[in-house]
Each structure stands twice: as C-alpha cells, then as structure tokens.
Design a protein around this motif. Structure first.
Motif, PDB file in Angstrom:
ATOM      1  N   LEU A   1     101.976  91.333  27.754  1.00 33.21           N
ATOM      2  CA  LEU A   1     103.173  90.470  27.930  1.00 33.21           C
ATOM      3  C   LEU A   1     102.986  89.172  27.039  1.00 33.21           C
ATOM      4  N   ALA A   2     104.128  88.898  26.318  1.00 33.29           N
ATOM      5  CA  ALA A   2     104.263  87.651  25.563  1.00 33.29           C
ATOM      6  C   ALA A   2     105.592  86.843  25.957  1.00 33.29           C
ATOM      7  N   ILE A   3     105.000  85.549  26.810  1.00 35.61           N
ATOM      8  CA  ILE A   3     106.069  84.775  27.239  1.00 35.61           C
ATOM      9  C   ILE A   3     106.426  83.534  26.291  1.00 35.61           C
ATOM     10  N   GLY A   4     107.583  83.434  26.225  1.00 34.72           N
ATOM     11  CA  GLY A   4     108.360  82.501  25.527  1.00 34.72           C
ATOM     12  C   GLY A   4     108.901  81.521  26.609  1.00 34.72           C
ATOM     13  N   TYR A   5     108.335  80.328  26.595  1.00 37.05           N
ATOM     14  CA  TYR A   5     108.603  79.269  27.883  1.00 37.05           C
ATOM     15  C   TYR A   5     109.382  77.983  27.172  1.00 37.05           C
TER      16      TYR A   5
ATOM     17  N   GLN B   1     111.688  70.991  29.140  1.00 34.69           N
ATOM     18  CA  GLN B   1     111.835  69.927  28.476  1.00 34.69           C
ATOM     19  C   GLN B   1     110.662  69.296  27.574  1.00 34.69           C
ATOM     20  N   HIS B   2     109.258  69.656  28.450  1.00 37.25           N
ATOM     21  CA  HIS B   2     108.098  69.257  27.933  1.00 37.25           C
ATOM     22  C   HIS B   2     107.637  69.992  26.579  1.00 37.25           C
ATOM     23  N   GLN B   3     108.333  71.166  26.290  1.00 39.94           N
ATOM     24  CA  GLN B   3     108.151  71.554  24.949  1.00 39.94           C
ATOM     25  C   GLN B   3     108.489  70.661  23.775  1.00 39.94           C
TER      26      GLN B   3
ATOM     27  N   SER C   1     118.006  63.757  16.515  1.00 39.67           N
ATOM     28  CA  SER C   1     118.722  63.612  17.993  1.00 39.67           C
ATOM     29  C   SER C   1     117.617  64.595  18.606  1.00 39.67           C
ATOM     30  N   GLY C   2     118.152  64.311  20.129  1.00 35.67           N
ATOM     31  CA  GLY C   2     117.609  65.168  21.263  1.00 35.67           C
ATOM     32  C   GLY C   2     118.039  66.654  20.868  1.00 35.67           C
ATOM     33  N   GLY C   3     119.167  66.892  20.477  1.00 34.36           N
ATOM     34  CA  GLY C   3     119.723  68.320  20.439  1.00 34.36           C
ATOM     35  C   GLY C   3     118.606  69.018  19.307  1.00 34.36           C
ATOM     36  N   GLU C   4     118.512  68.404  17.915  1.00 36.01           N
ATOM     37  CA  GLU C   4     117.765  68.865  17.022  1.00 36.01           C
ATOM     38  C   GLU C   4     116.463  69.280  17.215  1.00 36.01           C
ATOM     39  N   LYS C   5     115.926  68.382  18.150  1.00 39.90           N
ATOM     40  CA  LYS C   5     114.335  68.476  18.455  1.00 39.90           C
ATOM     41  C   LYS C   5     114.318  69.894  19.606  1.00 39.90           C
ATOM     42  N   ALA C   6     115.262  69.923  20.429  1.00 39.25           N
ATOM     43  CA  ALA C   6     115.272  71.201  21.151  1.00 39.25           C
ATOM     44  C   ALA C   6     115.545  72.290  20.457  1.00 39.25           C
ATOM     45  N   ARG C   7     116.377  72.092  19.343  1.00 40.49           N
ATOM     46  CA  ARG C   7     116.570  73.469  18.369  1.00 40.49           C
ATOM     47  C   ARG C   7     115.249  73.747  17.886  1.00 40.49           C
ATOM     48  N   LEU C   8     114.426  72.936  17.448  1.00 40.33           N
ATOM     49  CA  LEU C   8     113.179  73.384  16.451  1.00 40.33           C
ATOM     50  C   LEU C   8     112.127  74.005  17.741  1.00 40.33           C
ATOM     51  N   ALA C   9     112.139  73.494  18.830  1.00 37.76           N
ATOM     52  CA  ALA C   9     111.509  73.715  20.037  1.00 37.76           C
ATOM     53  C   ALA C   9     111.842  75.168  20.380  1.00 37.76           C
ATOM     54  N   LEU C  10     113.107  75.530  20.270  1.00 33.43           N
ATOM     55  CA  LEU C  10     113.548  76.909  20.466  1.00 33.43           C
ATOM     56  C   LEU C  10     113.177  77.823  19.103  1.00 33.43           C
TER      57      LEU C  10
ATOM     58  N   PRO D   1     108.564  86.703  21.586  1.00 25.33           N
ATOM     59  CA  PRO D   1     108.382  86.858  22.897  1.00 25.33           C
ATOM     60  C   PRO D   1     109.038  87.990  23.593  1.00 25.33           C
ATOM     61  N   ASN D   2     108.451  88.693  24.315  1.00 25.73           N
ATOM     62  CA  ASN D   2     109.172  89.954  25.150  1.00 25.73           C
ATOM     63  C   ASN D   2     109.604  89.459  26.580  1.00 25.73           C
ATOM     64  N   LEU D   3     109.132  88.284  27.066  1.00 30.39           N
ATOM     65  CA  LEU D   3     109.808  87.689  28.185  1.00 30.39           C
ATOM     66  C   LEU D   3     110.138  86.284  27.756  1.00 30.39           C
ATOM     67  N   LEU D   4     111.324  85.934  27.925  1.00 26.39           N
ATOM     68  CA  LEU D   4     111.738  84.562  27.676  1.00 26.39           C
ATOM     69  C   LEU D   4     112.072  83.784  28.837  1.00 26.39           C
ATOM     70  N   LEU D   5     111.728  82.554  28.994  1.00 27.34           N
ATOM     71  CA  LEU D   5     111.911  81.649  30.350  1.00 27.34           C
ATOM     72  C   LEU D   5     112.515  80.460  29.774  1.00 27.34           C
ATOM     73  N   LEU D   6     113.904  80.371  30.415  1.00 26.98           N
ATOM     74  CA  LEU D   6     114.542  79.010  30.024  1.00 26.98           C
ATOM     75  C   LEU D   6     114.729  78.217  31.289  1.00 26.98           C
ATOM     76  N   ASP D   7     114.180  77.150  31.376  1.00 30.26           N
ATOM     77  CA  ASP D   7     114.297  75.906  32.185  1.00 30.26           C
ATOM     78  C   ASP D   7     115.354  74.944  31.719  1.00 30.26           C
ATOM     79  N   GLU D   8     116.661  74.955  32.290  1.00 26.68           N
ATOM     80  CA  GLU D   8     117.677  73.989  31.704  1.00 26.68           C
ATOM     81  C   GLU D   8     117.722  74.009  30.187  1.00 26.68           C
ATOM     82  N   PRO D   9     117.989  75.198  29.488  1.00 21.96           N
ATOM     83  CA  PRO D   9     117.981  75.057  27.948  1.00 21.96           C
ATOM     84  C   PRO D   9     119.204  74.378  27.383  1.00 21.96           C
ATOM     85  N   THR D  10     120.184  74.005  27.979  1.00 21.29           N
ATOM     86  CA  THR D  10     121.372  73.186  27.363  1.00 21.29           C
ATOM     87  C   THR D  10     121.407  71.902  27.585  1.00 21.29           C
ATOM     88  N   ASN D  11     120.109  71.345  28.526  1.00 25.65           N
ATOM     89  CA  ASN D  11     120.015  69.925  28.659  1.00 25.65           C
ATOM     90  C   ASN D  11     119.672  69.257  27.402  1.00 25.65           C
TER      91      ASN D  11
END
Length: 464
Positions: free
Chosen positions: A380-384, A387-389, A437-446, A454-464
C-alpha cells in the motif's frame, strides 16, 4: 511586482458603487496582490488606486490569535466602531460623576443606538449560526477551535464590520455546503461594493454581476456573472482569431505586391505606398486561452486488493495531561467497519466537525486507531494531500529542489519535464517558492504526491 515578476502593467479599470465583482485569473496572476494594494499593504510602482476616502473597508484577517475570548465576542469585535464606543462608555462610567461626563455619556448612548448596539449579539449569533456554529460553540474560546473553524470566525468578523467595500479572498474555503449556501444568500443582500476572489464558479454565478479578469498582466471588465464571462470571452477569442487571419492575408498580399513590383519603375510608387501601409499596420496580438493544465497519475508499482480493511475501529485523539501525564482518549468517529478496493472513487461527506479529517488521518496512518483493527494491504502506497502538506514546503527552495529531494537519482531533465506538466516552466522551476501564490504551492504539493505513484490517494479539501 512579485519578486522580479511584474503582475500588472499599465492597467485601467473602473468599478461602480454597489457592484458585486468576481476577480478571476490564473494562480499567480496577482489577485491577492491586488487585494494587498486595496488594503494599503502593497504599493503600486506607478499609477493610482482611487476610491472614496470615506468608504469603510472590511476584509478577512489571515491570522487568528489563540485567544481565550468567546467565539461570539470575537465575531462582534469585527465592528470596530461599536467596540470603540463601548470602551469609551466604560471609561466615562468609571470616572467620577460630573455634568460634562453626563453629557458625553448621553451622546455615547445615542451613538451606540445608531450603531445597532442593542441588536449586535443577535446579529452575531445569526452570522455564526449561518456559518455552522452551535449556540454552545459560540461560548467556547477561540483557542479551542481548529484552523478551519478559526477562518470561519475571521469571516464572521469581516461580515460583522459595517462596510462600504468588502474584500473576500476564497471565502468558501473551509465551509461546508450549507454554510456556502448561507453565505451566498447573505452576500446577495449586502448593500455595499463587493470584490470576491474565488475558483468556485457556481458560487460566483450566484453572487456577482461583474467579472474582472486578470490576463497577460491586464485587467478586463465583463458585465454579468462567471458563465456570462465565459461566453463573452469565447466570442472575443473567435473574433480576435478571425481578425488575425484577415490581417495575415492582407500582409501576405502587400508583401507579395512589394516583392513583385518594387524593382519596376512604372510600379515603384505603388510599391512604396504599400510598403508604408505595411509599416503602419498595427500587428494584432492573439487573444490566448488560459494555459492548459493537465497531468496523468503515474502507474502504481503495486496494486494490493483490498487496499485496507477496518473492523470496529474508533478514530480520534490521545491527549496527554500536562500535570500528571495521563492519557485521555477522545473518540471522534466510532464503529468504523469498511474496506477499500482498488479502483474505487469515494466521496466523504459530513458536517464540519463530524470527523472527516480524523478518519482520513487514521487511514493515512497519521493517527493510530483508538480501538479496533486496521489491516493495510502489502505494498500500500498512500498519497495524502491536505493543507499541512502545503505548509511543510520550504519557501526558500525551488520546485526542482523539492522534487529532487524525493527523487535524488533521477536525471534533472526528467524532473523538469514532470514539473512542466504541472505548469512549472522556465525560470519558475528553479525559483524560490516564497512568492508563489497559495494555488501554485498547492499544485507543487500535489505534484510531489503524484510523482511517488500512490495506489491510494487521500484528498482533504483539495480545492481550498
């Protein structure tokens, strides 16, 4: 400017009192910087931003101090004028009685009545109820709330503040659907001028009547909501393309005439005339569509099935006492029984505080189950993504450095190509991310998560 990058260049736009404006543009285009200019936190290198000096401005604070102050009182603090009048009244009433003080106290009571002081608590309660707080939560200290709930309190403060100009930057972040619907209705009734930054097109369609689009360092105003803007811009792109093609044909015709006849004495004057026409012809710039952003998930290295199984799991937190170091278990979600199969797509719904993030953290392994059995598939490989990422990114380093840290043995060009698929191109790939910008940093984290296959992707409010 953002660093050495110009954000807006010689722009002019006029907005009218009472407009409800949606400010849109790509991540990093300068939307939040424009808000900084309006708030006086940034200054233009040239030109002016002008609005009536008597206008009262309200906006959402980005930081929430961990106060012992009750949530309701914190929300009411948004009405700065009211709080000032209350402080002045408390001071005068603590002073010895005098005729002068009595007169001033009378004037303050009158001013408080004008400021709707006698309805402020009920108005505050209505705001917080709309944003999802219970009556009991309204009496809890600000420090007891999580980051998302504190942002709601900051939003409540901004809405409590009497204003002529209201600035809202992604106000639907951290709100559930009920709160978004309530906020949309509240903003429709707002009497002042409203400017909203949002990526939620349905929300913009329901609230705004003007769109201001940041594109190619320019501002363009469109009447109507977001859907109307899309229609108008698509039509403008078709017209611009047609005008460019017509001009290209005209240029080709003139150049052909000039090359054929410039050497002939009988046609020299006509050739000279066409050369002047060609020189005076203003070259039309193409109206470009927004840069396409698309990526593909890399094939996972393993595909265990089931990915995980949970039986009779209670999820929550273990809290250690600061005095006797005893551990108290706080259960947030109980009786969890489910399994995850490869290929499933699951949406996790629930009101704020129901335990969605707690369950996600338990699946991700950041929280251990309080009770019950959690079995994880081999490989199992989790991609989580949460916001804290984004907050864990190093601001003094570049996108290339971040990816190179998790892929040290991969050729740089391969890393650059991968980051390019996430719109990190040119100098941006080696630039510090601090001014992103916040959106660019989120894009980098993604992007960093996607790279790890990952074979399991967990997205907690990915559009924030």
């Amino acid at each position: 400017m953002r660093g050495i990058k110009p954000l807006l260049d010689n722009v002019d736009v006029t907005l009218n009192p009472g407009d409800k404006i949606g400010l849109i543009g790509a991540n990093g285009a300068g939307k939040s910087s424009l808000f900084g200019l309006l708030r006086g936190e940034l200054h233009a290198d040239q030109g002016e931003i002008d609005f009536p000096s008597k206008w009262r401005m309200a906006y959402v604070a980005q930081e929430t101090p961990a106060l012992d102050r009750p949530a309701l009182e914190y929300a009411i603090d948004g009405d700065i004028t009211l709080r000032r009048l209350e402080d002045e009244l408390a001071f005068l009433e603590s002073e010895p009685e005098s005729a002068a003080n009595g007169t001033l106290i009378g004037e303050l009571y009158s001013a408080l009545a004008d400021a709707d002081a006698y309805t402020v608590r009920s108005r505050g309660e209505q705001l917080l109820t709309g944003l999802g707080f219970t009556m009991a939560q309204m009496q809890q200290p600000v420090a007891s709330f999580s980051g998302g709930w504190r942002m709601r309190l900051n939003l409540a403060q901004a809405l409590m503040c009497p204003s002529d100009l209201l600035l809202l930057d992604e106000p639907t972040n951290h709100l559930d659907l009920d709160a978004i619907i309530w906020l949309e209705d509240w903003l429709k009734r707002y009497a002042g001028t409203l400017i909203i930054i949002s990526h939620d097109r349905d929300f913009l369609d329901g609230v705004v009547n003007v769109i201001v689009h940041i594109d190619e360092r320019k501002l363009k105003r469109y009447s109507g909501n977001y859907s109307s803007f899309e229609r108008q811009r698509a039509a403008a792109m078709i017209l611009a393309q047609g005008a460019m093609e017509k001009q290209t044909r005209q240029r080709a015709h003139l150049e052909s005439f000039i090359s054929r006849f410039k050497a002939q004495a009988s046609k020299a004057r006509q050739a000279q005339s066409r050369m002047k026409m060609l020189a005076k012809m203003e070259e039309l710039a193409p109206l470009r569509a927004a840069a396409e952003f698309s990526f593909e998930f890399r094939e996972p290295l393993n595909a265990p099935n089931p990915l995980l199984v949970m039986e009779d799991v209670n999820a929550g937190y273990r809290i250690e006492s600061e005095t006797d170091h005893s551990v108290e278990e706080k259960t947030i979600v109980s009786g969890i029984n489910f399994s995850l199969q490869i290929g499933q797509r699951i949406g996790l719904l629930g009101v704020n505080g129901a335990g969605k993030s707690t369950l996600i953290k338990t699946i991700a392994g950041e929280l251990k189950p309080l009770t019950g059995d959690a079995q994880f598939g081999k490989g199992l490989a989790i991609g989580y993504f949460a916001q804290h990422q984004v907050e864990m990114l190093r601001h003094e380093e570049s996108p290339l450095w971040h990816l190179g840290r998790i892929a040290p043995n991969v050729r740089e060009q391969e890393l650059r190509n991968f980051l390019g698929s996430f719109n990190f191109n040119g100098q941006m790939v080696t630039s510090k991310i601090a001014p992103f910008s916040g959106g660019e940093k989120a894009r980098l984290a993604l992007a960093l998560i996607v790279w790890q296959r990952p074979n399991l992707l967990l997205l907690d409010e990915p559009t924030n």
